[in-house]
Design an enzyme around this catalytic site. Structure first.
Site, PDB file in Angstrom:
ATOM      1  N   GLU A 112       8.057   0.175   0.893  1.00 19.90           N
ATOM      2  CA  GLU A 112       9.335   0.768   1.292  1.00 19.90           C
ATOM      3  C   GLU A 112      10.400  -0.313   1.396  1.00 19.90           C
ATOM      4  O   GLU A 112      10.099  -1.510   1.502  1.00 19.90           O
ATOM      5  CB  GLU A 112       9.193   1.503   2.616  1.00 19.90           C
ATOM      6  CG  GLU A 112       8.789   0.601   3.771  1.00 19.90           C
ATOM      7  CD  GLU A 112       9.204   1.146   5.120  1.00 19.90           C
ATOM      8  OE1 GLU A 112      10.430   1.251   5.335  1.00 19.90           O
ATOM      9  OE2 GLU A 112       8.326   1.441   5.941  1.00 19.90           O
ATOM     10  N   LYS A 137       4.293   4.739  15.138  1.00 24.49           N
ATOM     11  CA  LYS A 137       5.040   3.915  16.080  1.00 24.49           C
ATOM     12  C   LYS A 137       4.684   4.324  17.509  1.00 24.49           C
ATOM     13  O   LYS A 137       4.672   5.500  17.855  1.00 24.49           O
ATOM     14  CB  LYS A 137       6.535   4.056  15.818  1.00 24.49           C
ATOM     15  CG  LYS A 137       6.947   3.513  14.449  1.00 24.49           C
ATOM     16  CD  LYS A 137       8.426   3.689  14.208  1.00 24.49           C
ATOM     17  CE  LYS A 137       8.843   3.062  12.876  1.00 24.49           C
ATOM     18  NZ  LYS A 137       8.277   3.757  11.705  1.00 24.49           N
TER      19      LYS A 137
END
Length: 302
Positions: free
Chosen positions: A23, A157
């Site tokens: 990414e 996360k």
């Protein structure tokens, strides 16, 4: 969708050689300059050292690129006005001719369209805390539920609702396996405190699961390989707990909501851990990229 594949990536895909998608949001929005470009080049080098081809993905002047050269990486790292693009933003960006860095969802979509099966990132998005009130859920989850790609990550996360995210992945039919562990990692932490039902111990086992997905020919969905950051490189768990609690309180006090929550919390963690959270993040990303390259090689039969 007209993809621009770099010559190196196109040749590797056509020859069924190992390729790893990367990414670009971490380059444009996740790290300060000039560190961001240094890390981008470092991660590509990690892929190459493992015998695979890196395919960093971004949109430049409205055209999705799979594989960037040095000048294009420099644009993503240093050009002002680079947008942050999820998969829903891609048609708007293309029609508008803008440039943007791709999130997990956009990277996974473009990689799959280009024939790249393995993707390395840091941590996935997921279900946010207070979901029952806000209905805030990352677009990553639904996109991965309908995209045949293997994502190597350090879990989700830790600022998110981890058990709710795992439940959501189960509901959406996304396969999840711990790499060398029966515990789901927590991004900055080796262990989020939650178990996983499946464990894979080497790249060949991961490649076998990928082949089984194709043999079964069931609904297109991702395989998440949850690779924990090494314990010696994780953020101190006690520090993480304390600073995250402070960050959540500060976020509420500031009235931050929606897409602003994640960057607010991550920035708070970085500043109030004296950069230790960023060091753990980068350690996790490096490990994920290295493992993804080895999985891509096993998948390609190298």
């Amino acid at each position: 969708m007209v993809l621009v594949l770099s010559e190196e990536v196109r040749e590797a895909v056509d020859a069924s050689r190992p390729v790893v998608a990367l990414e670009s949001t971490i380059i444009a929005h996740g790290l300060p300059r000039p560190r961001n470009l240094q890390v981008a080049l470092e991660l590509e080098d990690v892929v190459r050292r493992e015998g695979a081809v890196p395919a960093t993905i971004a949109v430049l002047d409205g055209r999705p690129h799979v594989g960037l050269d040095k000048d294009q990486l420099d644009r993503i790292a240093n050009e002002d006005g680079i947008r942050k693009l999820g998969h829903r933003d891609l048609p708007l960006a293309m029609a508008s001719g803008v440039s943007g860095a791709t999130t997990v969802s956009a990277t996974a979509l473009l990689a799959a369209r280009a024939g790249v099966r393995v993707f390395a990132t840091g941590g996935l998005g997921g279900v946010h805390r207070e979901w029952t009130v806000t209905q805030d859920e990352s677009a990553d989850l639904r996109l991965l539920a309908r995209t045949r790609i293997t994502v190597v990550c350090a879990g989700v996360k830790s600022i998110l609702d981890v058990p709710a995210t795992l439940q959501r992945l189960e509901t959406l039919g996304v396969s999840v396996a711990g790499y060398g562990t029966d515990r789901f990692p927590g991004f900055y932490l080796s262990d989020s405190g939650h178990p996983v039902e499946w464990t894979l111990d080497d790249p060949e086992q991961v490649a076998d699961v990928m082949r089984a997905q194709d043999t079964l020919d069931g609904p297109d969905s991702a395989l998440i390989v949850a690779n924990p950051v090494p314990r010696e490189e994780q953020l101190d768990p006690a520090l993480h707990t304390r600073v995250l609690a402070d960050a959540l309180h500060a976020c509420e006090e500031a009235g931050v909501a929606g897409q602003g929550v994640t960057p607010f919390l991550l920035d708070h963690l970085m500043r109030h851990t004296d950069g230790a959270s960023l060091a753990a993040n980068l350690a996790a990303v490096r490990g994920n990229v290295r493992l993804a390259a080895r999985i891509a090689a096993a998948w390609a039969g190298a």
